[in-house]
Scaffold this motif. Structure first.
Motif, PDB file in Angstrom:
ATOM      1  N   VAL A  65       0.833  -1.209   0.000  1.00 13.10           N
ATOM      2  CA  VAL A  65       0.000   0.000   0.000  1.00 13.10           C
ATOM      3  C   VAL A  65       0.864   1.255   0.000  1.00 13.10           C
ATOM      4  O   VAL A  65       0.563   2.240  -0.683  1.00 13.10           O
ATOM      5  N   LEU A  66       1.950   1.214   0.765  1.00 15.95           N
ATOM      6  CA  LEU A  66       2.795   2.399   0.901  1.00 15.95           C
ATOM      7  C   LEU A  66       3.587   2.712  -0.366  1.00 15.95           C
ATOM      8  O   LEU A  66       3.862   3.881  -0.653  1.00 15.95           O
ATOM      9  N   MET A  67       3.968   1.693  -1.114  1.00 20.72           N
ATOM     10  CA  MET A  67       4.859   1.920  -2.258  1.00 20.72           C
ATOM     11  C   MET A  67       4.316   2.915  -3.275  1.00 20.72           C
ATOM     12  O   MET A  67       5.040   3.835  -3.684  1.00 20.72           O
ATOM     13  N   PRO A  68       3.043   2.812  -3.718  1.00 19.22           N
ATOM     14  CA  PRO A  68       2.560   3.830  -4.665  1.00 19.22           C
ATOM     15  C   PRO A  68       2.536   5.236  -4.068  1.00 19.22           C
ATOM     16  O   PRO A  68       2.714   6.213  -4.800  1.00 19.22           O
ATOM     17  N   MET A  69       2.320   5.325  -2.751  1.00 17.30           N
ATOM     18  CA  MET A  69       2.267   6.640  -2.122  1.00 17.30           C
ATOM     19  C   MET A  69       3.656   7.266  -2.014  1.00 17.30           C
ATOM     20  O   MET A  69       3.806   8.490  -2.108  1.00 17.30           O
ATOM     21  N   LEU A  70       4.671   6.426  -1.828  1.00 18.68           N
ATOM     22  CA  LEU A  70       6.038   6.924  -1.659  1.00 18.68           C
ATOM     23  C   LEU A  70       6.780   7.076  -2.979  1.00 18.68           C
ATOM     24  O   LEU A  70       7.764   7.802  -3.062  1.00 18.68           O
ATOM     25  N   MET A  71       6.292   6.416  -4.007  1.00 23.83           N
ATOM     26  CA  MET A  71       6.967   6.436  -5.301  1.00 23.83           C
ATOM     27  C   MET A  71       6.798   7.797  -5.986  1.00 23.83           C
ATOM     28  O   MET A  71       5.717   8.392  -5.904  1.00 23.83           O
ATOM     29  N   PRO A  72       7.840   8.333  -6.614  1.00 23.00           N
ATOM     30  CA  PRO A  72       7.660   9.557  -7.414  1.00 23.00           C
ATOM     31  C   PRO A  72       6.552   9.357  -8.430  1.00 23.00           C
ATOM     32  O   PRO A  72       6.483   8.336  -9.111  1.00 23.00           O
ATOM     33  N   THR A  73       5.667  10.363  -8.540  1.00 19.80           N
ATOM     34  CA  THR A  73       4.462  10.163  -9.336  1.00 19.80           C
ATOM     35  C   THR A  73       4.752   9.965 -10.826  1.00 19.80           C
ATOM     36  O   THR A  73       4.059   9.196 -11.492  1.00 19.80           O
ATOM     37  N   LEU A  74       5.759  10.640 -11.350  1.00 16.57           N
ATOM     38  CA  LEU A  74       6.098  10.428 -12.758  1.00 16.57           C
ATOM     39  C   LEU A  74       6.572   9.001 -12.992  1.00 16.57           C
ATOM     40  O   LEU A  74       6.230   8.379 -14.001  1.00 16.57           O
ATOM     41  N   ALA A  75       7.354   8.476 -12.051  1.00 16.89           N
ATOM     42  CA  ALA A  75       7.808   7.092 -12.175  1.00 16.89           C
ATOM     43  C   ALA A  75       6.631   6.134 -12.115  1.00 16.89           C
ATOM     44  O   ALA A  75       6.553   5.182 -12.896  1.00 16.89           O
ATOM     45  N   LEU A  76       5.689   6.387 -11.206  1.00 22.78           N
ATOM     46  CA  LEU A  76       4.511   5.528 -11.115  1.00 22.78           C
ATOM     47  C   LEU A  76       3.681   5.611 -12.395  1.00 22.78           C
ATOM     48  O   LEU A  76       3.171   4.596 -12.881  1.00 22.78           O
ATOM     49  N   GLY A  77       3.554   6.811 -12.945  1.00 24.09           N
ATOM     50  CA  GLY A  77       2.815   6.958 -14.195  1.00 24.09           C
ATOM     51  C   GLY A  77       3.446   6.166 -15.321  1.00 24.09           C
ATOM     52  O   GLY A  77       2.746   5.518 -16.118  1.00 24.09           O
ATOM     53  N   ILE A  78       4.775   6.209 -15.414  1.00 19.30           N
ATOM     54  CA  ILE A  78       5.472   5.450 -16.461  1.00 19.30           C
ATOM     55  C   ILE A  78       5.245   3.952 -16.272  1.00 19.30           C
ATOM     56  O   ILE A  78       4.984   3.212 -17.237  1.00 19.30           O
ATOM     57  N   LEU A  79       5.320   3.477 -15.027  1.00 25.02           N
ATOM     58  CA  LEU A  79       5.111   2.056 -14.754  1.00 25.02           C
ATOM     59  C   LEU A  79       3.677   1.639 -15.074  1.00 25.02           C
ATOM     60  O   LEU A  79       3.445   0.537 -15.596  1.00 25.02           O
ATOM     61  N   LEU A  80       2.722   2.501 -14.770  1.00 27.20           N
ATOM     62  CA  LEU A  80       1.331   2.192 -15.113  1.00 27.20           C
ATOM     63  C   LEU A  80       1.146   2.120 -16.626  1.00 27.20           C
ATOM     64  O   LEU A  80       0.409   1.271 -17.136  1.00 27.20           O
ATOM     65  N   ALA A  81       1.809   3.034 -17.340  1.00 25.86           N
ATOM     66  CA  ALA A  81       1.726   3.013 -18.807  1.00 25.86           C
ATOM     67  C   ALA A  81       2.314   1.719 -19.361  1.00 25.86           C
ATOM     68  O   ALA A  81       1.816   1.171 -20.360  1.00 25.86           O
ATOM     69  N   VAL A  82       3.369   1.238 -18.731  1.00 29.91           N
ATOM     70  CA  VAL A  82       3.977  -0.017 -19.174  1.00 29.91           C
ATOM     71  C   VAL A  82       3.043  -1.195 -18.920  1.00 29.91           C
ATOM     72  O   VAL A  82       2.907  -2.111 -19.751  1.00 29.91           O
ATOM     73  N   VAL A  83       2.350  -1.182 -17.778  1.00 35.31           N
ATOM     74  CA  VAL A  83       1.494  -2.313 -17.395  1.00 35.31           C
ATOM     75  C   VAL A  83       0.151  -2.279 -18.103  1.00 35.31           C
ATOM     76  O   VAL A  83      -0.359  -3.308 -18.567  1.00 35.31           O
ATOM     77  N   TYR A  84      -0.438  -1.062 -18.211  1.00 36.15           N
ATOM     78  CA  TYR A  84      -1.792  -0.945 -18.750  1.00 36.15           C
ATOM     79  C   TYR A  84      -1.826  -0.391 -20.172  1.00 36.15           C
ATOM     80  O   TYR A  84      -2.907  -0.194 -20.720  1.00 36.15           O
ATOM     81  N   GLY A  85      -0.675  -0.116 -20.745  1.00 38.26           N
ATOM     82  CA  GLY A  85      -0.632   0.440 -22.090  1.00 38.26           C
ATOM     83  C   GLY A  85      -1.143  -0.538 -23.137  1.00 38.26           C
ATOM     84  O   GLY A  85      -1.286  -1.744 -22.880  1.00 38.26           O
ATOM     85  N   PRO A  86      -1.419  -0.042 -24.345  1.00 38.88           N
ATOM     86  CA  PRO A  86      -2.007  -0.899 -25.394  1.00 38.88           C
ATOM     87  C   PRO A  86      -1.105  -2.047 -25.822  1.00 38.88           C
ATOM     88  O   PRO A  86      -1.597  -3.046 -26.360  1.00 38.88           O
ATOM     89  N   ALA A  87       0.210  -1.921 -25.618  1.00 38.50           N
ATOM     90  CA  ALA A  87       1.115  -2.993 -26.026  1.00 38.50           C
ATOM     91  C   ALA A  87       1.314  -4.038 -24.933  1.00 38.50           C
ATOM     92  O   ALA A  87       1.883  -5.104 -25.190  1.00 38.50           O
ATOM     93  N   ALA A  88       0.857  -3.755 -23.706  1.00 43.53           N
ATOM     94  CA  ALA A  88       1.050  -4.672 -22.583  1.00 43.53           C
ATOM     95  C   ALA A  88      -0.049  -5.737 -22.580  1.00 43.53           C
ATOM     96  O   ALA A  88      -1.174  -5.489 -23.026  1.00 43.53           O
ATOM     97  N   PRO A  89       0.254  -6.925 -22.074  1.00 43.20           N
ATOM     98  CA  PRO A  89      -0.783  -7.977 -22.029  1.00 43.20           C
ATOM     99  C   PRO A  89      -2.039  -7.537 -21.263  1.00 43.20           C
ATOM    100  O   PRO A  89      -3.154  -7.799 -21.709  1.00 43.20           O
ATOM    101  N   LEU A  90      -1.857  -6.873 -20.133  1.00 38.94           N
ATOM    102  CA  LEU A  90      -3.015  -6.436 -19.361  1.00 38.94           C
ATOM    103  C   LEU A  90      -3.789  -5.363 -20.113  1.00 38.94           C
ATOM    104  O   LEU A  90      -5.020  -5.354 -20.114  1.00 38.94           O
ATOM    105  N   GLY A  91      -3.062  -4.465 -20.759  1.00 34.44           N
ATOM    106  CA  GLY A  91      -3.716  -3.437 -21.556  1.00 34.44           C
ATOM    107  C   GLY A  91      -4.492  -4.033 -22.715  1.00 34.44           C
ATOM    108  O   GLY A  91      -5.612  -3.602 -23.035  1.00 34.44           O
TER     109      GLY A  91
END
Length: 245
Positions: free
Chosen positions: A79-105
């Motif tokens: 729970v703490l990791m997303p809150m402590l993570m720099p927001t730009l870094a979290l945004g990039i990681l979310l784009a990698v996971v949920y982006g159109p080229a990712a399996p989850l995306g």
């Protein structure tokens, strides 16, 4: 006398930005159509995110408030990791996971849900931004209610779920309200994650950035005023209320 002067200096330092809002940067301009659209996007997306956060965050906060052991520690770290993570870094990681080229995306796209630069992506980014704040604050509020109260309610015939609904939640309501208000501010104020994942449709933070780049500081003051009006009053009132209680 020296102490009072020091405190006044610190308070004046903290209040200085408000003088900039009062001056309007030399003048005020009318809200544009894009500004109104960003207000609607932030308010509607923020409200939807709060509904999801209450539904999924409150049970998790209950678990963290009551559970002990390594699994609880691991859950809190997650729970703490997303809150402590720099927001730009979290945004990039979310784009990698949920982006159109990712399996989850791709899986979400197959269901008709695109998680980049859509209202659904805005909601996703807002939840990631605000959920940890709510869970941690709500956990603190729930942990302050003695577990003995729940046990007493159970001896009187309540199920564990009923005891939490009838006893713990009402006793923790002030802290839970504060947790929700903090999450609301976090949701509406998020910029870094949304800049990467959901630049369109633009919420208020992204629109403010765009207006500054295109039109200069003077153009953003009406939207800044609306931004503060929808984020500050409730958390400020709850904080002062707790102080006076």
């Amino acid at each position: 006398m020296l102490r009072a002067g020091f405190l006044l200096f610190v308070l004046a330092f903290l209040a200085a930005p408000l003088s900039g809002l009062a001056s309007g940067g030399g003048g005020w301009m009318a809200l544009s159509r894009q500004d109104w659209d960003s207000i609607a996007t932030s308010l509607l997306g923020g409200a939807a995110a709060m509904a999801v956060i209450i539904l999924v965050g409150t049970p998790l906060a209950f678990y963290l408030a009551r559970a002990r052991g390594r699994l609880a520690v691991l859950a809190e770290a997650v729970v703490l990791m997303p809150m402590l993570m720099p927001t730009l870094a979290l945004g990039i990681l979310l784009a990698v996971v949920y982006g159109p080229a990712a399996p989850l995306g791709r899986a979400f796209s197959a269901l008709g849900v695109t998680l980049t630069n859509t209202p659904a992506a805005f909601l996703l980014a807002t939840i990631y931004a605000a959920l940890p704040t709510y869970v941690i604050a709500a956990r603190g509020a729930l942990a302050q209610v003695p577990v003995e109260y729940e046990e007493l309610a159970r001896t009187l015939g309540d199920t564990p779920r009923a005891a939490r609904l009838r006893v713990t939640l009402p006793l923790a309501r002030r802290g839970l309200s504060a947790a929700l208000s903090l999450a609301w501010v976090r949701a509406l104020g998020e910029f870094g994650i949304i800049l990467i994942v959901a630049y369109y449709p633009a919420g208020m933070p992204v629109q403010l950035w765009t207006d500054v780049q295109d039109l200069g500081l003077q153009a953003v003051f009406p939207l800044v005023a609306v931004f503060l009006l929808v984020t500050l009053p409730v958390p400020l009132w709850l904080g002062l209320r707790a102080r006076m209680a």
